[in-house]
Design an enzyme around this catalytic site. Structure first.
Site, mmCIF file in Angstrom:
data_model
loop_
_atom_site.group_PDB
_atom_site.id
_atom_site.type_symbol
_atom_site.label_atom_id
_atom_site.label_comp_id
_atom_site.label_asym_id
_atom_site.label_seq_id
_atom_site.Cartn_x
_atom_site.Cartn_y
_atom_site.Cartn_z
ATOM 1 N N HIS A 178 -1.731 -8.009 2.691
ATOM 2 C CA HIS A 178 -2.168 -8.404 3.598
ATOM 3 C C HIS A 178 -3.378 -8.006 3.816
ATOM 4 O O HIS A 178 -3.125 -8.164 5.008
ATOM 5 C CB HIS A 178 -0.390 -7.728 4.142
ATOM 6 C CG HIS A 178 -0.526 -6.787 4.900
ATOM 7 N ND1 HIS A 178 -1.042 -6.299 6.222
ATOM 8 C CD2 HIS A 178 0.158 -5.095 3.763
ATOM 9 C CE1 HIS A 178 -0.112 -4.828 6.333
ATOM 10 N NE2 HIS A 178 -0.072 -4.261 4.703
ATOM 11 N N THR A 215 12.461 -6.416 -10.648
ATOM 12 C CA THR A 215 12.393 -7.786 -11.237
ATOM 13 C C THR A 215 11.244 -8.126 -10.417
ATOM 14 O O THR A 215 10.906 -8.123 -8.835
ATOM 15 C CB THR A 215 13.880 -9.282 -10.607
ATOM 16 O OG1 THR A 215 14.343 -8.575 -11.464
ATOM 17 C CG2 THR A 215 12.758 -10.557 -11.190
ATOM 18 N N GLN A 228 -8.021 -0.113 3.196
ATOM 19 C CA GLN A 228 -8.983 -1.391 3.921
ATOM 20 C C GLN A 228 -10.561 -1.555 3.202
ATOM 21 O O GLN A 228 -11.197 -2.118 4.322
ATOM 22 C CB GLN A 228 -9.752 0.131 4.927
ATOM 23 C CG GLN A 228 -7.868 0.125 6.193
ATOM 24 C CD GLN A 228 -8.053 -0.918 6.446
ATOM 25 O OE1 GLN A 228 -8.555 -1.304 7.130
ATOM 26 N NE2 GLN A 228 -6.613 -1.080 7.093
ATOM 27 N N CYS A 233 0.168 1.775 13.330
ATOM 28 C CA CYS A 233 1.436 3.266 12.897
ATOM 29 C C CYS A 233 1.386 3.917 13.168
ATOM 30 O O CYS A 233 2.659 4.133 13.764
ATOM 31 C CB CYS A 233 1.100 3.405 11.304
ATOM 32 S SG CYS A 233 0.170 2.579 10.182
ATOM 33 N N GLY A 258 1.045 -1.181 0.210
ATOM 34 C CA GLY A 258 -0.338 -0.375 0.544
ATOM 35 C C GLY A 258 0.313 1.537 -0.095
ATOM 36 O O GLY A 258 0.797 2.509 -0.877
ATOM 37 N N THR A 259 2.008 1.427 0.813
ATOM 38 C CA THR A 259 2.818 2.392 0.943
ATOM 39 C C THR A 259 3.468 2.764 -0.657
ATOM 40 O O THR A 259 3.369 3.805 -0.865
ATOM 41 C CB THR A 259 3.854 2.588 2.058
ATOM 42 O OG1 THR A 259 2.756 1.973 3.525
ATOM 43 C CG2 THR A 259 4.775 3.352 2.134
ATOM 44 N N ASN A 298 -8.905 3.414 7.601
ATOM 45 C CA ASN A 298 -7.719 2.820 8.921
ATOM 46 C C ASN A 298 -8.120 2.594 10.332
ATOM 47 O O ASN A 298 -8.255 1.474 10.988
ATOM 48 C CB ASN A 298 -6.275 2.144 8.060
ATOM 49 C CG ASN A 298 -5.750 3.527 8.763
ATOM 50 O OD1 ASN A 298 -6.475 4.791 7.606
ATOM 51 N ND2 ASN A 298 -4.560 3.988 9.118
ATOM 52 N N SER A 331 -3.759 -3.065 -0.614
ATOM 53 C CA SER A 331 -2.336 -3.356 -0.265
ATOM 54 C C SER A 331 -2.714 -5.126 0.050
ATOM 55 O O SER A 331 -3.991 -5.293 0.700
ATOM 56 C CB SER A 331 -2.032 -3.045 0.879
ATOM 57 O OG SER A 331 -1.188 -3.724 2.156
#
Ligand SMILES: Cc1ncc(COP(=O)(O)O)c(C=O)c1O
Length: 395
Positions: free
Chosen positions: A210, A246, A188, A334, A72-73, A154, A208
């Site tokens: 995860h 890659t 989210q 965070c 996401g970042t 979030n 994102s």
């Protein structure tokens, strides 16, 4: 601890077994570099192509418009800086409009751009955490090049009216006779919301993996065909020149599998989580009437309960919850280390003594009613103990 309770699914989710199974061959025998010319490479390339098609179909777009990233970042940095620098280079303008409750990856990207001559305006939110589309329309300027508003927050789970905001931006862009790009941080939103880019009216969208049962360190960036975009990573021509390096084939395969399952199960997920959310909110209200649930009551993700206990120290509550085997979060994962009051809550006008006593519980379909009840058993006592604690940073 075998009977520990995980209530922090907004921070991260466990890797889905289906995604893990799909990924495994790419850690083993299918290790080829997708850019090479032999058959081993073609296998990896095919896997990426299939993943790209899957993600594109789910977002209602074409594979050419999908870029795989490291999370996401990275997607957010690439989106904000990529559009801003492209428009600065083309001398279109240097104003960015975003909201005051965005993730730091967005806010800090905007601050970074200010070093290069950009100006950022922050849209206010109401006490319910919502951005008003009319406010967005009013805040647009002649030199605005980009509007970035998150799909769902979030910390609070508040769902923003992205389609309405995007429509207001389009109208203004028409009157200016040029594009104003709309990006949304949908990180989210992937478990509970339909994310069709045309219905949302967005030009860029970030995800994102995860957060929806995919691997950590993997993400997606959608960039609409024709949108100005200057890649932020230089090197080889991977990802259609948008993201050199890659490819992480296993992560890309896992991302597509997990995203497909999350989107297929969206309705059942929402229903199940909503029931757990209501059980927790009702239990808190009954036992601790002074507690305040933050965020709009209907326009919120079904798995999120963000609750403030006045004059209680969230760090103490988290420690005591952990001792009771319960994993939760203070505001946002965070900013756990320094318990500064959350910028999201302050933007919603939550007063300081409530903000620093805020916990975020986020559930999933694997959460049991009995786990919510166990939390409700221990929480009142934990809140009482945390009320006497002092020393919360106010900066
Ligand atoms: C709304 C939002 N945006 C962006 C991110 C960053 O995503 P990642 O952890 O993949 O870098 C998060 C993660 O907490 C998030 O919740």
């Amino acid at each position: 601890m075998t009977d520990s309770i995980y209530l922090d699914y907004a921070a991260t989710t466990p890797l889905r077994s289906e995604a893990r199974e799909a990924m495994l061959p790419y850690f083993g025998e299918r290790f080829g570099n997708p850019s090479a010319t032999y058959s081993l490479a073609a296998e990896a390339r095919d896997a990426i192509d299939t993943a790209r098609e899957t993600v594109a179909t789910l977002l209602g777009t074409t594979p050419n418009e999908i870029t795989f990233t490291s999370g996401g970042t990275e997607s957010l940095n690439a989106a904000i800086k990529g559009v801003a620098f492209a428009q600065q280079l083309a001398r279109v303008g240097d104003h960015i409009l975003t909201s005051s409750t965005e993730h730091h990856a967005v806010l800090h990207s905007c601050q970074y751009l200010e070093k290069f001559g950009f100006e950022t305006s922050l849209l206010p939110v109401g006490r319910d955490g919502l951005v008003e589309p009319e406010e967005a329309a009013k805040a647009l300027r002649k030199d605005t090049v980009l509007v970035s508003v998150m799909t769902a927050n979030n910390e609070t789970g508040v769902i923003q009216p992205i389609a309405e905001i995007a429509a207001a931006v389009r109208e203004r862009a028409r009157s200016l006779g040029r594009q104003i790009i709309v990006h949304t941080d949908a990180v989210q939103g992937a478990n509970a919301l339909r994310l069709n880019v045309d219905e949302l009216g967005v030009d860029l969208l970030s995800l994102s993996s995860h957060k929806f049962g995919g691997p950590r360190g993997a993400g997606v960036l959608y960039v609409r065909r024709g949108a100005p975009f200057l890649p932020q990573q230089s090197g080889g021509g991977q990802e259609r020149q948008r993201r050199a390096g890659t490819e992480n084939v296993a992560a890309i395969v896992g991302t597509a599998h997990a995203f497909q399952l999350a989107q297929q199960e969206r309705t059942a997920y929402a229903e199940r989580c909503r029931a757990l959310q209501e059980r927790l909110i009702a239990g808190i209200a009954a036992a601790m009437p002074e507690a305040q649930i933050n965020g709009h009551r209907e326009r919120r993700l079904p798995n999120n309960v963000n609750v403030s206990f006045p004059d209680a120290d969230a760090r103490v509550m988290l420690r005591l919850l952990d001792e009771a085997g319960i994993a939760a979060s203070a505001g946002s994962a965070c900013n756990e280390e320094t318990l500064e009051p959350s910028h999201v809550l302050l933007a919603m006008d939550v007063s300081l003594n409530y903000a620093v006593g805020t916990l975020r519980f986020t559930v999933s379909t694997s959460t049991e009613e009995s786990e919510i009840d166990r939390l409700l058993d221990v929480l009142p006592d934990i809140v009482e103990q945390a009320k006497s604690a002092t020393g919360v940073a106010a900066g």
